[in-house]
Design a protein around this motif. Structure first.
Motif, short mmCIF file in Angstrom:
data_model
loop_
_atom_site.label_atom_id
_atom_site.label_comp_id
_atom_site.label_asym_id
_atom_site.label_seq_id
_atom_site.Cartn_x
_atom_site.Cartn_y
_atom_site.Cartn_z
N PRO A 1 0.80 -1.22 0.00
CA PRO A 1 0.00 0.00 0.00
C PRO A 1 0.84 1.28 0.00
CG PRO A 1 -0.88 -1.59 1.58
CD PRO A 1 0.43 -2.14 1.09
N ALA A 2 1.95 1.27 0.73
CA ALA A 2 2.81 2.46 0.77
C ALA A 2 3.44 2.71 -0.60
CB ALA A 2 3.90 2.29 1.82
N LEU A 3 3.85 1.63 -1.25
CA LEU A 3 4.43 1.76 -2.59
C LEU A 3 3.39 2.25 -3.58
CD1 LEU A 3 6.77 -1.24 -3.49
CD2 LEU A 3 7.29 1.19 -3.60
N ASP A 4 2.18 1.71 -3.45
CA ASP A 4 1.10 2.14 -4.36
C ASP A 4 0.83 3.63 -4.20
OD1 ASP A 4 0.87 -0.40 -5.28
OD2 ASP A 4 -0.93 -0.91 -4.16
N ARG A 5 0.83 4.09 -2.94
CA ARG A 5 0.58 5.53 -2.69
C ARG A 5 1.72 6.36 -3.27
NH1 ARG A 5 -1.47 3.92 2.17
NH2 ARG A 5 0.49 4.24 3.25
N ALA A 6 2.95 5.89 -3.04
CA ALA A 6 4.11 6.64 -3.54
C ALA A 6 4.06 6.74 -5.06
CB ALA A 6 5.40 5.94 -3.10
#
Lengths: 198, 89
Positions: free
Chosen positions: A122-127
């Motif tokens: 999820p953090a990578l997707d947001r980034a």
């Protein structure tokens, strides 16, 4: 008549074999371009309709996914009525060096451990979603869809050097986002913080 | 006499690190960077981090799959355009 029907069926068979299997990939690319699932659906639909109508121009045996990505990109540009992007002056080598510096700082503050996190997705997707175009589409093509720099350049209609510099800048920006996320998640260590001030 | 690859410094290695991890360098450059990473304790962690970073990004493929309803709509639009997914016979 029978011949025409046969050729229609042959067209449909080859389209089913070569183009349909890439629909997930085209959807992901469209989603990365639009950042909106409804818009992505429209783009995928237009991509496949255009691909079907111009299937006679597809060269059998060539890279169909690359061909579909190009149609998808063009459909997106038409939908946004984008003018051509100006070639930005980004230095790929400088971005690569900056990336390494960013990583050094992550080692110092302990945030590099975020890559071992099980819920990194999820953090990578947001980034990635936070990246501006044209950076997002390069990451999508090269890092997610495993396209070469040359293929990405062809799909996006830019020089390979531009793909390289955009990609490296995008990766650095995502690194910075991940680092901030890691700090928020409490991954930065007090000892590391002290070390960074030595 | 020696088959040792040309030695490169850390700056050069790091400048080419993403290209190396993406397998975008020519053979000679790939060997030079690989050789540097094998012998440089400073640069190797950057390479390992980069490799993990790219691997993590590539896993987005597994996370983002087209919803079945979208696929159905696209297939319906194709059918309207004359496409038939059914094989004859």
């Amino acid at each position: 008549m029978a011949e025409s029907r046969d050729s229609g069926q042959s067209k449909d068979d080859s389209f089913a074999r070569d183009a349909i299997p890439w629909m997930d990939d085209v959807y992901r690319f469209a989603l990365s371009l639009t950042r909106d699932s409804n818009d992505a659906q429209d783009i995928v639909q237009e991509t496949y309709l255009r691909a079907y109508r111009s299937w006679h121009t597809f060269e059998p045996g060539s890279d169909c996914r690359r061909w579909l990505f190009t149609i998808c990109r063009n459909a997106f540009l038409r939908s946004r009525q984008h003018s051509r992007h100006e070639v930005e002056a980004i230095d790929g080598d400088a971005e690569a060096l900056a990336s390494a510096r960013e990583h050094s700082e992550m080692i110092v503050d302990g945030t590099d451990r975020i890559l071992a996190s099980v819920d990194l997705g999820p953090a990578l997707d947001r980034a990635m979603a936070d990246l501006d175009e044209p950076f997002r589409s390069v990451v999508q093509l090269v890092d997610v869809e495993d396209q070469s720099y040359e293929a990405a350049a062809d799909i996006l209609g830019v020089p390979i050097g531009t793909v390289r510099s955009r990609l490296f800048r995008a990766r650095r920006q995502m690194q910075q986002k991940l680092r901030a996320h890691a700090k928020d998640a409490g991954l930065a260590t007090v000892e590391a913080d002290r070390k960074s001030h030595v | 006499m020696s088959d040792e690859p040309r030695a490169i410094d850390c700056r050069t290695a790091v400048q080419q690190l993403w290209d190396y991890l993406d397998d975008e360098l020519n053979d000679a450059r790939m060997v030079e960077v690989r050789h540097h990473l094998l012998t440089c304790k400073s640069c190797l962690p950057h390479a390992e981090f980069g490799r993990l970073f790219i691997q993590a990004l590539s896993r987005a493929r597994e996370r983002h799959v087209m919803p079945p309803a979208v696929r159905s709509q696209v297939m319906a639009a194709l059918a309207e355009a004359g496409y038939s997914s059914e094989s004859p016979g």
